[in-house]
Design a protein around this motif. Structure first.
Motif: not given
Lengths: 620, 319
Positions: A372-373, A428-431, A433-439
């Protein structure tokens, strides 16, 4: 004198197989440097030390080069090797007093190399041995004692004096402080530094990571005979390889305040089952060899590598050696054997690259990944700024506790990290990838990876659902293919893990029939049932009694060790944070004021807010 | 009392007990000299003659007189040979010492070296053959091997004399005498060495194998010492202790151990003396030899205890 080990491979012949003790090890021991060799028992540390003196048993096959200065030990015959022993390289063996002959006085044994190797006369040899012993704090009376009349610390210093008697350029220290109290240990550590200052090379074989960190210049981390990570020793607490990280987390150093972890699974011996009567020379050319990983206890073959050798002609490893125990291993890790690569990102605060130290790591994924970043993430609610721009990284398998006063922005940051809120600015990126985009693209996939436990458990469950339905819901959505029996099994397991009842009557109950503690555990069971990679938990144990809380925290730590669960935990209970956190992040008025290893933050807080929190926690 | 000397007092006490036993035990022996000599002969003694004979031979002395006699080397007269016992014993003793001492020393040195070398080459063909051979040889009693050697080398081949310590009436002296002695010594010596060596060999080998795996031996090798020094000064030195203990215990049985072999080869040692004395119920001789054997045992035990302290410094603490 520079000592260089090149592609050193050592196998031991046993009845019908060979045991691979060292596998293509490269190591340089430079004058003036202390190199620590760390790893679990059976990782090949002592074998390496013995190989440096040419003392491996006849059953060992040695391949590669051991250069003591100009001479390659592996190419010399026994007589020539005997000429080099103790002159070029001396050892302080492990086992303490057992390493001294019980029948002779310490003095005679210390003086012996002088007399036999250098032909020094008895009287002079004794004088020089006495001087050497005196330098290490052993007086004439102690020098004339028999080994059994000396204490552990005296024996250790005697062994060191014996190793130094011919003034060798290379000194091998095999667990030199294993049985010593910390005062003697510190004394020896200082001595090692002085020896290094005299331009000697020291190889410090140890599993005492604190000693390695304080004393050594560089550290080589060895696992099953392979160097996994090569790093400046001072950075052992910031190591990147999953193995080193797990090893450090297992070590009961004074800087560890949290419960000790351990590494999941067991180390294996590496057994090579060659085709009948295939020796090393032959298998190098024909290259058919199977490697088994075998547990010391059961001799049970764990993995079969596909036959065929790599380009060096050695037996192939089945992917990464550590993969079976690694919590972040992917399928590719089990297929491809990783190479030792220089760590790309400038990770350390003060890089030591100008001094020739470098950080190398044998991991396909480049070591523990940042799961998480948060980068300059901020959030406002209308005119109220809940969170000023914040940077926060969470490594895979790490437990991070967010602490701070109420209203300091902990929950906002946690919900941003969980993807439940979107930041106004920053990302915020998770693993990766951009978290918002992933969501937006794959909400289901993301939900399976991040579990959330909200602050108010009673508000977080639907009062029209039964216990069973509450816990089963995420799985029903994520895995519509599961049949009823499998679903029930998973639900029951999950409930049992959080110490809830599993009787049918309980499963049919509604939340209003339960107390708050049970509902909180229900939320926990619901979050864990899909086995998330990251668990964001806001005060997940606030309503639990101490006994149940302890069990739940143990469960979380176990999940961290076994599954590599990453935990972002919001709490204002410093005592709790101290027991489970690897890292502490302290917040005040929407700002992250301090973040670092939990023990460091707690013992030497850098920010006044942290100090205030600690002071308050210790007085109440 | 100085505690260091306590064992010495214990040894003195033990010696006294032995003197008492050597005085008392033969009294329990059934029959006496007269019965033994005349019991199976054609001559029949009447009561008066028997009483007179007993008178001539002298009655038994009291314990105090017995003790005083021991100290003054007046060990009585042999009933059968009518000679002072001290002279008989002193005549026989050198032969026993020569035969047994040499046999024990040879068996010790050879067995020890063979054991050390065998352990060093453990796993090799030579070592396996050595262990097998020694185990078998250990099972052969002296009486068997002695008779076999006698048959082969004395009767069939005629290389060595069949008995005695010297050639009778040869009146040799100097070099030829020495050769004659050695010639007579060869067969009984060989018999004894064959009996004692395998045990020493096996014990040394077993001790060495344990030591070869010990950490301090690896230290010695790491120090780059000459291989012979590693093998003997560091390893064999520590394997010596049990072998020396065994050597001492065996040595203590020197007199009784010699009995069989001395008898087979008619060697004029203490064993033969004792054997004939028992046959004729020659009580003073039996007493003297038995007491000598017992005291020898004590002396050797004392020597061993002192030697152990020197050899293994850890033992000084245990005593």
């Amino acid at each position: 004198m520079k000592t260089e080990i090149k592609q050193l491979t050592v196998t031991y012949r046993e009845d019908d197989h060979r045991l691979l003790a060292l596998d293509r090890v490269d190591l340089q021991l430079l004058p003036g440097r202390i190199t620590a060799l760390v790893g679990e028992s059976g990782s090949g540390k002592t074998t390496l030390g013995k190989a440096l003196l040419g003392l491996l048993p006849p059953a060992a096959t040695v391949d590669g080069q051991i250069l003591l200065g100009e001479d390659d030990l592996t190419a010399l015959d026994e007589t020539a090797r005997n000429q080099l022993r103790w002159r070029r390289a001396a050892v302080v063996p492990q086992n303490g007093a057992a390493a001294l002959n019980p029948a002779y006085r310490l003095l005679d044994q210390v003086a012996e190399p002088l007399r036999r190797q250098r032909g020094v006369k008895r009287r002079e040899a004794e004088e020089r041995a006495l001087a050497g012993l005196a330098e290490l704090g052993l007086d004439r009376d102690q020098a004339r004692r028999y080994p059994h009349e000396l204490s552990g610390g005296q024996v250790q210093r005697g062994l060191l004096a014996m190793a130094l008697i011919l003034d060798p350029p290379l000194l091998i220290l095999d667990e030199p402080t294993a049985a010593l109290d910390c005062l003697s240990k510190n004394h020896l550590a200082q001595l090692f530094r002085r020896l290094a200052a005299q331009q000697k090379s020291l190889l410090l074989i140890t599993h005492d990571l604190a000693l390695a960190r304080q004393t050594a210049d560089q550290a080589a981390v060895i696992y099953l005979g392979r160097i996994m990570e090569y790093l400046p020793a001072g950075q052992l607490d910031r190591a990147r390889h999953p193995y080193t990280v797990a090893l450090y987390r297992s070590f009961p150093g004074m800087d560890a305040v949290r419960d000790l972890g351990g590494i999941r699974g067991d180390a294996f011996y590496r057994l090579l089952h060659a085709h009948p009567a295939v020796n090393v020379q032959q298998h190098r050319t024909c290259g058919h060899d199977h490697q088994h990983l075998v547990t010391p206890a059961s001799n049970h073959p764990e993995e079969h590598a596909p036959p065929g050798a790599d380009e060096d002609g050695h037996a192939p490893a089945a992917g990464c050696l550590f993969a079976p125990r690694c919590t972040q291993a992917e399928d590719a890790c089990r297929r491809e054997a990783p190479a030792l690569n220089r760590l790309r990102e400038p990770d350390a605060p003060q890089p030591d690259i100008d001094q020739g130290h470098e950080h190398q790591i044998r991991c396909r994924r480049g070591g523990i990944i940042d799961l998480l970043c948060c980068r300059k993430t901020s959030k406002s609610y209308g005119p109220v700024t809940a969170l000023h721009p914040v940077d926060l990284e969470l490594r895979a398998g790490e437990v991070c506790c967010l602490v701070g006063e109420s209203g300091s922005g902990k929950t906002t940051l946690a919900m941003l990290a969980a993807g439940a809120l979107e930041p106004d600015r920053g990302r915020v990126s998770f693993a990766g990838r951009d978290l918002a985009d992933w969501r937006r693209r794959d909400p289901l996939g993301l939900a399976a990876r991040i579990g959330i436990i909200h602050q108010q458990p009673a508000e977080a469950v639907s009062h029209r659902f039964t216990v069973f339905e509450i816990v089963a819901e995420p799985l029903r959505i994520q895995r519509p293919d599961l049949d009823a029996a499998a679903l029930e099994q998973r639900v029951l397991t999950s409930l049992a893990e959080v110490r809830l009842a599993t009787q049918p009557e309980f499963l049919r109950r509604y939340p209003h029939q339960l107390n708050l503690g049970a509902i909180q555990r229900l939320c926990l069971a619901r979050a864990l049932i899909q086995q998330p990679q990251l668990l964001v938990a806001d005060e997940p144990t606030s309503a639990l009694d101490p006994s149940v809380q302890a069990k739940v925290l143990k469960l979380l730590l176990e999940l961290q060790i076994e599954k590599g669960l990453t935990l972002l935990l919001v709490t204002h209970d410093l005592g709790l944070a101290r027991k489970i956190a690897d890292r502490l992040a302290v917040m005040e008025a929407g700002r992250l004021v301090e973040s670092g290893p939990a023990a460091r933050v707690l013992s030497r807080p850098a920010h006044s807010c942290t100090a205030r929190l600690i002071a308050a926690a210790t007085t109440t | 009392m100085n505690t260091r000397h306590q064992p010495l007092y214990a040894y003195l006490l033990a010696a006294l007990v032995m003197v008492g036993l050597s005085y008392g035990l033969p009294l329990l022996l059934p029959g006496d000299y007269i019965e033994a000599v005349y019991g199976s002969s054609q001559v029949v003694l009447d009561a008066e003659q028997e009483a007179q004979l007993r008178q001539e031979l002298g009655g038994r002395k009291g314990f105090a007189a017995h003790l005083w006699g021991l100290v003054t080397l007046d060990w009585g007269h042999s009933l059968a040979l009518q000679t002072p016992v001290s002279r008989l014993v002193l005549e026989a003793l050198p032969w026993t010492l020569l035969l047994l001492g040499t046999a024990h020393l040879l068996a010790l040195v050879l067995g020890f070296i063979a054991g050390v070398e065998a352990a060093w080459r453990r796993g090799g063909r030579l070592e396996k053959a050595g262990v097998g051979g020694a185990t078998m040889l250990q099972g052969v009693p002296e009486i068997g091997s002695g008779v076999l050697l006698l048959l082969l080398f004395a009767y069939h081949l005629g290389w060595f004399p069949a008995g005695g310590a010297t050639t009778a009436y040869a009146e040799l002296s100097g070099g030829p005498w020495l050769l004659d002695v050695l010639h007579h010594l060869a067969l009984p010596l060989l018999t004894l060495v064959l009996a004692y060596l395998p045990g020493n060999f096996l014990l040394t080998r077993a001790g060495m194998v344990m030591i070869l795996g010990s950490p301090y031996l690896e230290t010695a090798r790491a120090k780059g010492l000459p291989p012979l020094r590693v093998r003997y000064v560091h390893a064999a030195r520590n394997a010596l202790l049990p072998v020396l203990t065994r050597f001492g215990l065996r040595l203590a049985f020197m007199i009784t151990g010699a009995l069989v072999v001395e008898t087979i080869f008619a060697y004029p040692g203490l064993g033969t003396l004792l054997f004939t004395a028992i046959g004729s119920r020659d009580l003073p001789v039996i007493q003297a030899v038995v007491l000598l054997a017992a005291l020898l045992m004590l002396l050797i035990n004392l020597g061993l205890a002192l030697l152990h302290r020197r050899l293994d410094p850890r033992i000084g603490h245990a005593l």
